[in-house]
Design a protein around this motif. Sequence first.
Motif, short mmCIF file in Angstrom:
data_model
loop_
_atom_site.label_atom_id
_atom_site.label_comp_id
_atom_site.label_asym_id
_atom_site.label_seq_id
_atom_site.Cartn_x
_atom_site.Cartn_y
_atom_site.Cartn_z
N THR A 489 -0.18 -7.38 7.28
CA THR A 489 -1.04 -6.76 6.28
C THR A 489 -0.51 -5.40 5.86
O THR A 489 -0.48 -5.06 4.67
CB THR A 489 -2.47 -6.61 6.84
N ALA A 490 -0.07 -4.59 6.83
CA ALA A 490 0.44 -3.26 6.52
C ALA A 490 1.73 -3.34 5.71
O ALA A 490 1.93 -2.55 4.77
CB ALA A 490 0.66 -2.47 7.80
N ARG A 491 2.61 -4.28 6.02
CA ARG A 491 3.85 -4.41 5.27
C ARG A 491 3.59 -4.90 3.85
O ARG A 491 4.26 -4.47 2.91
CB ARG A 491 4.79 -5.38 5.99
N ALA A 492 2.64 -5.80 3.70
CA ALA A 492 2.34 -6.29 2.36
C ALA A 492 1.75 -5.19 1.48
O ALA A 492 1.97 -5.17 0.27
CB ALA A 492 1.37 -7.47 2.45
N ALA A 493 0.98 -4.26 2.09
CA ALA A 493 0.35 -3.18 1.32
C ALA A 493 1.24 -1.96 1.20
O ALA A 493 0.87 -0.99 0.52
CB ALA A 493 -0.98 -2.79 1.97
N ALA A 494 2.41 -1.96 1.88
CA ALA A 494 3.28 -0.79 1.86
C ALA A 494 3.87 -0.59 0.47
O ALA A 494 4.35 -1.54 -0.15
CB ALA A 494 4.40 -0.93 2.89
#
Length: 559
Positions: A489-494
Amino acid sequence: MSGVAGPAPVDVGTAGADDQLRWQRFHPVTPVVKGWKIFVVLLFVAGQQVSVNVTSAQRAVDAVGWWPVLALMGLVLLAGVGYSALAWRMTRYAIGDEAVHLRQGVLFRQHRAARLDRIQAIDVVQPLLARIMGLAELKVEVAGGSDSGVALSFLRESEAQELRAEILARAAGVRFGRTGAGGEGAAGVDGAGGDAPRGGGGAGAARVLAPTAPERELIAVPPGRLVASIVLSGAAIAAAVTVAAVLVVAVVMREVGPVLAAFPVLLASVGYLVQRFNSEFGFRAALSPDGIRLRHGFTSARAQTLPPGRVQAVSLVQPLLWRRRDWWRVQVNVAGYAVSEQQDESVLLPVGDREDALLALWLVLPDLGASDPRAVLDQALSGDGADGGFVTSPRRARWLDPLAWRRNGFALTERALLARSGRIVRRLTVVPHERTQSLGLVQGPWQRRLGLASFALHSTPGPVSPQVPHLDHVVAGDLMLEQAHRARTARAAAGPERWMDQLQSEADRQPAEVREAVALVAEDAARPAPPADPSSPVPPPSPSSIPPSDPPGPPAPPS
């Protein structure tokens, strides 16, 4: 060999760009700075051979006298300097719009190119002799492995700083040229091919200098505190105990054999302590728009910029003897640095009180993702049990870790995973979710019998190894699934790295001097930089930051 070298065999695609590059030599004193290293290595080898049989060496010296020996040493020194001079004549560098180029080699020619869009960091290093002569080495670290960087040595210190700013500016998209007598600029072309001394632009040409990003000092380590921390470290205590034990055994046995047997171990321990003092002396950390500026070193000075976006994991460590003064050491794993250089380049704070350690952590990760980050961090640094949202080892883990089983644990925030461990040596590891490389579970035979498992979070090479030991095996499995989901999730929103914006938004929780430094640096960075290329119709972007890394891809499958 002529003064201008023809194109060396290079990879396809580089030969056509050679005509657009302005090749330059390094400082003429470079052979002296490099030549003495060959002399020292040969002298060390000779010393090892002499130490094997001192009596035979003394007889040989008595037979021929000292003058031939000194003459031989002088010839070796001249040979080293002579070879370095030849290598200097064959070495050139150039700064292009897409890469930093380096040609070198006497017998075998080599052309290296460090792409600007792959730059991880640019450090200015000054070994002792180069520091005395006012020279410096520029180390360009790029992504791609331990030997993928380019070292430009040696330049005048001021020229090294100017060249660093120019490379950063080019990496940010600024194009540089030189204005001639008629005022015409060369858009994106540094000049015709050939050799030129650094800083010269020919008759009627003026070199355009890139602006240097401003900085504000936030942390300084006093020399007395550094010495005290080394004396109270585990390595120093172990060395002192070893010396005392060896002396006692030697006195009791009335022989020097134990001293000679333990001498290599003692020499290695003392060497480690001296190297730590030498590399961490005069440590200062400053805030700059392009990252955290670190300066340190006693005999060999180093000035490096640590981009927060490259930091993969942060570790705060407190040995037992530091606890009374509440001192902490902060280390990081940085993507792009060679493994051999992580020891010197991965220290964010060699020693400091709790406020300094938390400030260093805040500079790397301004937003911890918790409503009360200070309470969570205080519990993580010195607490134990389930307070502060931590999940700890079950009671049956005391059979494997009777001292620290209540302290070992983890906590999850919106931005990072916090792993806490150690009773004698306290340790806190913080890993942002988007920096997760891969996950794993480790379960030994005794852990299987007790229903326990250790959770491991794999990071880039460096001194930080994130793990949570001796969790309940069900909790460890759930943690691996949860952390994998948070990492995806964090990588997709980065998105693009907006580090200064995060510092400004979170500065209200910091002391007044930190808030003032952040405001001043942000104000200086917001000022538009003057156009570097007069022919450019659009003002160039600010050169104060290293290009952001590409958005990270999905995490590797859990192992």
